[in-house]
Design an enzyme around this catalytic site. Structure first.
Site, PDB file in Angstrom:
ATOM      1  N   SER A  16       0.803  -1.226   0.000  1.00  0.00           N
ATOM      2  CA  SER A  16       0.000   0.000   0.000  1.00  0.00           C
ATOM      3  C   SER A  16       0.839   1.281   0.000  1.00  0.00           C
ATOM      4  O   SER A  16       0.494   2.229  -0.720  1.00  0.00           O
ATOM      5  CB  SER A  16      -0.978  -0.009   1.169  1.00  0.00           C
ATOM      6  OG  SER A  16      -1.967  -0.993   0.943  1.00  0.00           O
ATOM      7  N   LYS A  49      -9.297  -4.985  11.400  1.00  0.00           N
ATOM      8  CA  LYS A  49     -10.470  -4.422  10.714  1.00  0.00           C
ATOM      9  C   LYS A  49     -11.715  -4.373  11.597  1.00  0.00           C
ATOM     10  O   LYS A  49     -12.530  -3.455  11.485  1.00  0.00           O
ATOM     11  CB  LYS A  49     -10.745  -5.197   9.425  1.00  0.00           C
ATOM     12  CG  LYS A  49      -9.654  -4.986   8.374  1.00  0.00           C
ATOM     13  CD  LYS A  49      -9.970  -5.706   7.074  1.00  0.00           C
ATOM     14  CE  LYS A  49      -8.805  -5.575   6.098  1.00  0.00           C
ATOM     15  NZ  LYS A  49      -9.082  -6.213   4.805  1.00  0.00           N
ATOM     16  N   ASP A  66     -13.110  -2.735   0.812  1.00  0.00           N
ATOM     17  CA  ASP A  66     -12.786  -4.088   0.318  1.00  0.00           C
ATOM     18  C   ASP A  66     -13.890  -4.617  -0.592  1.00  0.00           C
ATOM     19  O   ASP A  66     -13.610  -5.249  -1.616  1.00  0.00           O
ATOM     20  CB  ASP A  66     -12.596  -5.051   1.495  1.00  0.00           C
ATOM     21  CG  ASP A  66     -11.247  -4.884   2.177  1.00  0.00           C
ATOM     22  OD1 ASP A  66     -10.286  -4.450   1.511  1.00  0.00           O
ATOM     23  OD2 ASP A  66     -11.151  -5.189   3.381  1.00  0.00           O
ATOM     24  N   GLY A  73     -14.300 -19.891   1.724  1.00  0.00           N
ATOM     25  CA  GLY A  73     -13.794 -19.212   2.902  1.00  0.00           C
ATOM     26  C   GLY A  73     -14.907 -18.502   3.646  1.00  0.00           C
ATOM     27  O   GLY A  73     -15.993 -18.264   3.078  1.00  0.00           O
ATOM     28  N   ALA A  74     -14.645 -18.182   4.908  1.00  0.00           N
ATOM     29  CA  ALA A  74     -15.657 -17.496   5.715  1.00  0.00           C
ATOM     30  C   ALA A  74     -15.001 -16.540   6.710  1.00  0.00           C
ATOM     31  O   ALA A  74     -15.553 -16.259   7.772  1.00  0.00           O
ATOM     32  CB  ALA A  74     -16.535 -18.520   6.445  1.00  0.00           C
ATOM     33  N   GLY A 124     -12.600 -12.716   7.124  1.00  0.00           N
ATOM     34  CA  GLY A 124     -12.870 -11.312   6.833  1.00  0.00           C
ATOM     35  C   GLY A 124     -13.012 -11.019   5.352  1.00  0.00           C
ATOM     36  O   GLY A 124     -13.915 -10.286   4.927  1.00  0.00           O
ATOM     37  N   GLY A 138      -5.469 -11.321  -6.707  1.00  0.00           N
ATOM     38  CA  GLY A 138      -5.770 -10.537  -5.513  1.00  0.00           C
ATOM     39  C   GLY A 138      -5.154  -9.151  -5.522  1.00  0.00           C
ATOM     40  O   GLY A 138      -5.660  -8.241  -4.873  1.00  0.00           O
TER      41      GLY A 138
HETATM   42  P1  NAP Z   1      -9.128 -15.053   7.807  1.00  0.00           P
HETATM   43  O1  NAP Z   1     -10.210 -14.192   8.349  1.00  0.00           O
HETATM   44  O2  NAP Z   1      -8.050 -15.567   8.720  1.00  0.00           O
HETATM   45  O3  NAP Z   1      -9.843 -16.337   7.120  1.00  0.00           O
HETATM   46  C1  NAP Z   1      -9.072 -17.391   6.641  1.00  0.00           C
HETATM   47  C2  NAP Z   1      -9.957 -18.357   5.846  1.00  0.00           C
HETATM   48  O4  NAP Z   1      -9.104 -19.346   5.254  1.00  0.00           O
HETATM   49  C3  NAP Z   1     -10.974 -19.126   6.702  1.00  0.00           C
HETATM   50  O5  NAP Z   1     -12.157 -19.314   5.960  1.00  0.00           O
HETATM   51  C4  NAP Z   1     -10.267 -20.461   6.925  1.00  0.00           C
HETATM   52  O6  NAP Z   1     -11.147 -21.535   7.174  1.00  0.00           O
HETATM   53  C5  NAP Z   1      -9.606 -20.651   5.587  1.00  0.00           C
HETATM   54  N1  NAP Z   1      -8.490 -21.598   5.632  1.00  0.00           N
HETATM   55  C6  NAP Z   1      -7.290 -21.416   6.233  1.00  0.00           C
HETATM   56  N2  NAP Z   1      -6.514 -22.519   6.048  1.00  0.00           N
HETATM   57  C7  NAP Z   1      -7.263 -23.392   5.313  1.00  0.00           C
HETATM   58  C8  NAP Z   1      -7.021 -24.707   4.804  1.00  0.00           C
HETATM   59  N3  NAP Z   1      -5.857 -25.335   5.012  1.00  0.00           N
HETATM   60  N4  NAP Z   1      -7.989 -25.295   4.076  1.00  0.00           N
HETATM   61  C9  NAP Z   1      -9.171 -24.671   3.849  1.00  0.00           C
HETATM   62  N5  NAP Z   1      -9.460 -23.440   4.317  1.00  0.00           N
HETATM   63  C10 NAP Z   1      -8.511 -22.810   5.044  1.00  0.00           C
HETATM   64  O7  NAP Z   1      -8.358 -14.333   6.626  1.00  0.00           O
HETATM   65  P2  NAP Z   1      -8.914 -13.136   5.681  1.00  0.00           P
HETATM   66  O8  NAP Z   1      -8.641 -11.837   6.323  1.00  0.00           O
HETATM   67  O9  NAP Z   1     -10.290 -13.476   5.272  1.00  0.00           O
HETATM   68  O10 NAP Z   1      -7.903 -13.259   4.448  1.00  0.00           O
HETATM   69  C11 NAP Z   1      -7.943 -14.396   3.600  1.00  0.00           C
HETATM   70  C12 NAP Z   1      -6.961 -14.230   2.447  1.00  0.00           C
HETATM   71  O11 NAP Z   1      -7.393 -13.169   1.602  1.00  0.00           O
HETATM   72  C13 NAP Z   1      -5.540 -13.871   2.885  1.00  0.00           C
HETATM   73  O12 NAP Z   1      -4.624 -14.570   2.077  1.00  0.00           O
HETATM   74  C14 NAP Z   1      -5.429 -12.389   2.620  1.00  0.00           C
HETATM   75  O13 NAP Z   1      -4.108 -11.987   2.341  1.00  0.00           O
HETATM   76  C15 NAP Z   1      -6.315 -12.259   1.393  1.00  0.00           C
HETATM   77  N6  NAP Z   1      -6.878 -10.913   1.252  1.00  0.00           N
HETATM   78  C16 NAP Z   1      -6.605 -10.232   0.116  1.00  0.00           C
HETATM   79  C17 NAP Z   1      -7.120  -8.970  -0.065  1.00  0.00           C
HETATM   80  C18 NAP Z   1      -6.825  -8.247  -1.316  1.00  0.00           C
HETATM   81  O14 NAP Z   1      -7.003  -7.039  -1.382  1.00  0.00           O
HETATM   82  N7  NAP Z   1      -6.391  -8.953  -2.342  1.00  0.00           N
HETATM   83  C19 NAP Z   1      -7.931  -8.376   0.921  1.00  0.00           C
HETATM   84  C20 NAP Z   1      -8.211  -9.104   2.063  1.00  0.00           C
HETATM   85  C21 NAP Z   1      -7.667 -10.377   2.213  1.00  0.00           C
HETATM   86  P3  NAP Z   1     -11.630 -21.882   8.685  1.00  0.00           P
HETATM   87  O15 NAP Z   1     -12.785 -20.952   8.975  1.00  0.00           O
HETATM   88  O16 NAP Z   1     -12.030 -23.310   8.581  1.00  0.00           O
HETATM   89  O17 NAP Z   1     -10.453 -21.648   9.585  1.00  0.00           O
END
Ligand code: NAP
Length: 279
Positions: A16, A67, A103, A124-125, A127, A244
């Site tokens: 950023s 967040k 977002d 996924g579920a 943030g 992403g």
């Molecule tokens: P988060 O809240 O920690 O959620 C993680 C998710 O991944 C949960 O649904 C979790 O499932 C799942 N997960 C983790 N390990 C797994 C596995 N081995 N098999 C299956 N599911 C798995 O993270 P977040 O903030 O949502 O971010 C998620 C990703 O999006 C990150 O890589 C982040 O860098 C990316 N992101 C990108 C942007 C962008 O602008 N491009 C913005 C935001 C986030 P459980 O519920 O079962 O634990």
């Protein structure tokens, strides 16, 4: 001199600052405005934020894991931020803290298709999923959610589903569900962290490497250097792919407009974001 920043823990890897400083320079604001990365642990987050306005900050981006806390401490918030339950952008004005969420808009702006009426699968579920499901659902997509822990997907459905306005179905599964037919979806969005540390998405997610079809769009919120394994397989099948980083660029452009009132130079931000190592 107005200051901006991104607050995270960790945050040194963030693209950023490069992206936002390139945008400020492009619009001739580089000598006036600045954008930096500030690492702050969760326990210090609120105190740090409350001290920023006195130090010349006009606003900040907020990333993992802050967040939810950012929304909670704000004096006012947009309906979007309240409904998603998270804020990634704060504005300091007139002694008050305003919370926004860019977002969701970033996800929509990154897509090459209009989501109205499309059938979407969100994996996924966490943030990122909340923002994606809210964005797609309010834009009129029919959203299925799969999550490794189905109860979390169900929480999103219970919170967001509202009759005919937002239609959400949970594809409950205790693990990867190979029988899920990925070919029926117009749009597949990976919001899990799978792939972030090199994990094989086809070992962890209910998708088959050879299951993508032409005409689909696949968005992988995880970003790194090369196209992800997921996007490489989707592209090989003739699907449209979005990585992403494009979402990061688009959410950053929306935040830029909120702070400065100016349209962001998106191409300049994209070039800066893609030219960096790290994520
Ligand atoms: P988060 O809240 O920690 O959620 C993680 C998710 O991944 C949960 O649904 C979790 O499932 C799942 N997960 C983790 N390990 C797994 C596995 N081995 N098999 C299956 N599911 C798995 O993270 P977040 O903030 O949502 O971010 C998620 C990703 O999006 C990150 O890589 C982040 O860098 C990316 N992101 C990108 C942007 C962008 O602008 N491009 C913005 C935001 C986030 P459980 O519920 O079962 O634990």
């Amino acid at each position: 001199m107005p200051k901006l920043a991104v607050l995270g823990y960790p945050v040194a890897h963030s693209r950023s600052p490069a992206m936002q400083n390139a945008a400020l320079a492009q619009l001739g604001l580089g000598g006036e405005w600045s954008y930096e990365a500030i690492e702050v642990a969760p326990e210090g987050f609120e105190a740090v934020v409350r001290a920023l306005p006195a130090d010349g900050f006009e606003g900040v981006n907020v990333t993992v894991p802050h967040k939810g806390a950012a929304l909670a401490l704000a004096d006012e918030a947009t309906e979007m931020a309240k409904e998603i339950g998270a804020a990634n952008t704060l504005v300091f004005a007139d002694g008050r803290i305003q919370a926004h969420n860019t977002d969701a808009g970033g996800v929509l702006a990154s897509l090459p298709i209009a989501p109205g009426g499309v059938r979407a699968l969100v994996l996924g579920a966490g943030g990122a999923a909340r923002a994606a499901v809210w964005a797609l659902g309010t834009a009129g997509a029919r959203v299925d959610i799969w999550n490794r822990t189905p109860a979390r997907a169900d929480d999103i459905r219970i919170e967001f589903e509202s009759g005919e306005t937002i239609r959400i179905q949970v594809k409950a599964a205790p693990g990867p569900e190979p029988d899920l037919d990925q070919s029926v979806y117009d749009l597949i969005v990976n919001t899990t962290t799978v792939g972030l540390h090199g994990e094989d998405p086809f070992a962890h997610l209910p998708l088959r490497r050879d299951g993508f079809v032409p005409g689909q769009t696949v968005l992988d919120m995880v970003y790194g250097e090369a196209p992800s394994t997921l996007l490489a397989a989707a592209a090989a099948a003739g699907a449209g792919v979005v990585d992403g980083l494009e979402v990061l660029v688009q959410q950053g452009a929306l935040s830029f407009k909120i702070w400065t009132g100016l349209d962001a130079p998106v191409d300049v931000m994209r070039a800066a974001a893609y030219s960096l190592d790290g994520s």
